[in-house]
Design a protein around this motif. Structure first.
Motif, PDB file in Angstrom:
ATOM      1  N   LEU A  70       0.957  -1.323   0.091  1.00  0.00           N
ATOM      2  CA  LEU A  70       0.079  -0.353  -0.053  1.00  0.00           C
ATOM      3  C   LEU A  70       1.096   1.078   0.485  1.00  0.00           C
ATOM      4  CD1 LEU A  70      -2.922  -1.139   2.930  1.00  0.00           C
ATOM      5  CD2 LEU A  70      -2.788  -1.373   0.116  1.00  0.00           C
ATOM      6  N   GLY A  71       0.559   2.387  -0.766  1.00  0.00           N
ATOM      7  CA  GLY A  71       1.283   3.476  -0.766  1.00  0.00           C
ATOM      8  C   GLY A  71       0.304   4.418  -0.914  1.00  0.00           C
ATOM      9  N   LYS A  72       0.403   5.790  -0.831  1.00  0.00           N
ATOM     10  CA  LYS A  72      -0.080   7.061  -0.832  1.00  0.00           C
ATOM     11  C   LYS A  72      -0.402   7.437  -2.327  1.00  0.00           C
ATOM     12  CE  LYS A  72       3.430   9.747   1.070  1.00  0.00           C
ATOM     13  NZ  LYS A  72       3.475  10.900   1.685  1.00  0.00           N
ATOM     14  N   ALA A  73      -1.744   7.871  -2.522  1.00  0.00           N
ATOM     15  CA  ALA A  73      -2.031   7.741  -4.198  1.00  0.00           C
ATOM     16  C   ALA A  73      -1.270   9.054  -4.918  1.00  0.00           C
ATOM     17  CB  ALA A  73      -3.398   8.748  -3.930  1.00  0.00           C
ATOM     18  N   GLU A  74      -0.498  10.002  -3.785  1.00  0.00           N
ATOM     19  CA  GLU A  74       0.085  11.031  -4.046  1.00  0.00           C
ATOM     20  C   GLU A  74       1.270  10.730  -4.916  1.00  0.00           C
ATOM     21  OE1 GLU A  74      -0.768  10.592  -1.589  1.00  0.00           O
ATOM     22  OE2 GLU A  74      -2.527  13.076  -0.491  1.00  0.00           O
ATOM     23  N   TYR A  75       1.375   9.590  -5.092  1.00  0.00           N
ATOM     24  CA  TYR A  75       2.649   8.428  -5.916  1.00  0.00           C
ATOM     25  C   TYR A  75       2.006   8.358  -7.601  1.00  0.00           C
ATOM     26  CZ  TYR A  75       5.222   7.573  -1.373  1.00  0.00           C
ATOM     27  OH  TYR A  75       5.870   8.073  -0.153  1.00  0.00           O
ATOM     28  N   PHE A  76       1.053   8.787  -7.581  1.00  0.00           N
ATOM     29  CA  PHE A  76       0.864   8.109  -8.909  1.00  0.00           C
ATOM     30  C   PHE A  76       0.209   9.486  -9.973  1.00  0.00           C
ATOM     31  CE2 PHE A  76       0.406   4.371  -5.763  1.00  0.00           C
ATOM     32  CZ  PHE A  76       1.054   3.217  -7.509  1.00  0.00           C
ATOM     33  N   THR A  77      -0.051  10.473  -8.567  1.00  0.00           N
ATOM     34  CA  THR A  77      -0.491  11.949  -9.492  1.00  0.00           C
ATOM     35  C   THR A  77       0.498  13.004 -10.210  1.00  0.00           C
ATOM     36  OG1 THR A  77      -1.164  12.760  -7.436  1.00  0.00           O
ATOM     37  CG2 THR A  77      -2.703  11.515  -8.267  1.00  0.00           C
ATOM     38  N   GLY A  78       1.721  13.043  -9.939  1.00  0.00           N
ATOM     39  CA  GLY A  78       2.894  13.948 -10.024  1.00  0.00           C
ATOM     40  C   GLY A  78       2.831  14.123 -12.014  1.00  0.00           C
ATOM     41  N   LYS A  79       3.415  15.520 -11.925  1.00  0.00           N
ATOM     42  CA  LYS A  79       2.942  15.447 -13.809  1.00  0.00           C
ATOM     43  C   LYS A  79       4.412  14.899 -13.885  1.00  0.00           C
ATOM     44  CE  LYS A  79      -0.941  17.194 -13.028  1.00  0.00           C
ATOM     45  NZ  LYS A  79      -2.396  16.576 -13.400  1.00  0.00           N
ATOM     46  N   GLY A  80       4.469  15.345 -15.482  1.00  0.00           N
ATOM     47  CA  GLY A  80       6.097  15.523 -16.077  1.00  0.00           C
ATOM     48  C   GLY A  80       6.139  14.688 -16.612  1.00  0.00           C
ATOM     49  N   VAL A  81       7.796  14.283 -16.404  1.00  0.00           N
ATOM     50  CA  VAL A  81       9.085  13.005 -16.701  1.00  0.00           C
ATOM     51  C   VAL A  81       8.771  12.545 -15.336  1.00  0.00           C
ATOM     52  CG1 VAL A  81      10.346  12.215 -17.439  1.00  0.00           C
ATOM     53  CG2 VAL A  81       9.615  13.582 -19.198  1.00  0.00           C
ATOM     54  N   LYS A  82       9.064  13.417 -14.864  1.00  0.00           N
ATOM     55  CA  LYS A  82       9.694  12.749 -13.388  1.00  0.00           C
ATOM     56  C   LYS A  82       8.220  12.214 -12.598  1.00  0.00           C
ATOM     57  CE  LYS A  82      11.242  14.020  -8.686  1.00  0.00           C
ATOM     58  NZ  LYS A  82      11.580  15.378  -7.583  1.00  0.00           N
ATOM     59  N   GLY A  83       7.037  12.407 -13.119  1.00  0.00           N
ATOM     60  CA  GLY A  83       5.756  11.994 -12.116  1.00  0.00           C
ATOM     61  C   GLY A  83       5.365  10.631 -12.715  1.00  0.00           C
ATOM     62  N   TRP A  84       5.821  10.652 -14.004  1.00  0.00           N
ATOM     63  CA  TRP A  84       5.730   9.453 -14.550  1.00  0.00           C
ATOM     64  C   TRP A  84       6.280   8.699 -14.345  1.00  0.00           C
ATOM     65  CZ3 TRP A  84       9.218   6.230 -17.894  1.00  0.00           C
ATOM     66  CH2 TRP A  84       8.751   5.230 -18.585  1.00  0.00           C
ATOM     67  N   ALA A  85       7.703   8.620 -14.179  1.00  0.00           N
ATOM     68  CA  ALA A  85       8.171   7.967 -13.708  1.00  0.00           C
ATOM     69  C   ALA A  85       8.106   6.770 -11.764  1.00  0.00           C
ATOM     70  CB  ALA A  85      10.213   8.122 -13.741  1.00  0.00           C
ATOM     71  N   THR A  86       7.950   7.907 -11.536  1.00  0.00           N
ATOM     72  CA  THR A  86       7.001   8.323  -9.921  1.00  0.00           C
ATOM     73  C   THR A  86       6.501   6.581 -10.077  1.00  0.00           C
ATOM     74  OG1 THR A  86       7.946  10.100  -8.991  1.00  0.00           O
ATOM     75  CG2 THR A  86       6.616   8.773  -7.842  1.00  0.00           C
ATOM     76  N   LYS A  87       5.458   7.160 -11.154  1.00  0.00           N
ATOM     77  CA  LYS A  87       4.273   6.465 -11.212  1.00  0.00           C
ATOM     78  C   LYS A  87       4.272   4.802 -11.966  1.00  0.00           C
ATOM     79  CE  LYS A  87       0.338   5.369 -13.648  1.00  0.00           C
ATOM     80  NZ  LYS A  87      -1.392   6.247 -14.046  1.00  0.00           N
ATOM     81  N   ALA A  88       5.311   4.767 -13.053  1.00  0.00           N
ATOM     82  CA  ALA A  88       5.918   3.928 -13.324  1.00  0.00           C
ATOM     83  C   ALA A  88       6.155   3.262 -12.500  1.00  0.00           C
ATOM     84  CB  ALA A  88       6.806   4.060 -14.415  1.00  0.00           C
TER      85      ALA A  88
END
Length: 240
Positions: free
Chosen positions: A61-79
């Motif tokens: 389980l993890g915070k939903a905020e990890y999946f909502t970032g913007k840009g390349v960094k946000g995509w990389a974190t979500k992936a």
């Protein structure tokens, strides 16, 4: 989406080849159906090495905020989070603990393996701290076994603050499942939850060999931070 790619292609093979993690008791993990892997928590890398030694998929389980970032960094974190088996916890206006409980129950009822760190945070000093009762409540309500897990020496390979683990022998020791039939229907009984959680922590301690500390790890961390902060002005004033 990314879990299989990360585990079997991009991250899993090179990590296993380089670090060569060892494991004991993997046969104790249920082959099918829901179950909780209750582990000690020594390092950020615990969530990487535990799934690598098992055939089944392990979710966290993890915070939903990890999946909502913007840009390349946000995509990389979500992936990365998806590839690591992290499920987003949507708080929906409620308390984080309630949201995590709800998401965890849905995961277990879907027949998945859920990795949980009952201490609630990484150990500040390598000792094992008191478990939070959410692990017992989820197991009782979902009617699934709790499998005790001990991560071995991950805090030596990757101390708090170190970004990449050093090459050090890392192990995963898995105990026999703890059956919870005797606690059926007692998910709202505080004494039952405390008793079962303490049993889980005792099983983890027996596997890990850690010293057990009967106090909340997060509160102890805050105490250490306050003491360090209070000591800084004195140290600064004594400097030449």
């Amino acid at each position: 989406m990314y879990y299989g790619l990360f585990k079997h292609v991009l991250i899993g093979p090179p990590v296993k080849t380089y670090y060569r993690p060892w494991s004991e008791g993997t046969e104790n993990v249920p082959a099918t159906g829901g179950g909780i892997l209750a582990s000690n928590h020594l390092s950020f890398s615990d969530s990487i090495f535990l799934p690598l030694v098992l055939k089944r998929k392990v979710l966290f389980l993890g915070k939903a905020e990890y999946f909502t970032g913007k840009g390349v960094k946000g995509w990389a974190t979500k992936a990365f989070m998806e590839g690591s088996g992290v499920i987003p916890v949507h708080r929906g206006g409620g308390r984080a603990s309630e949201a995590a409980l709800r998401t965890g129950l849905e995961t277990l009822q879907a027949g998945e393996l859920l990795g949980i760190y009952p201490e609630g945070t990484r150990s500040p000093d390598g000792r094992l701290y008191r478990g939070k009762t959410g692990v017992a409540r989820m197991a009782i309500e979902a009617a699934v076994p709790i499998v005790p897990v001990a991560m071995i020496d991950t805090h030596i390979a990757q101390p708090i603050g170190q970004r990449v683990p050093s090459r050090h022998p890392i192990g995963v020791r898995i105990g026999e499942p703890l059956q919870i039939a005797a606690y059926a229907g007692r998910q709202d009984d505080r004494e039952a939850l405390r008793e079962l959680t303490d049993t889980v922590m005792q099983a983890i301690a027996a596997l890990s060999g850690q010293e057990y500390v009967d106090r909340d790890a997060a509160q102890y961390k805050h105490q250490l931070e306050r003491e360090a902060k209070a000591a800084r002005p004195e140290a600064d004033s004594s400097a030449p």
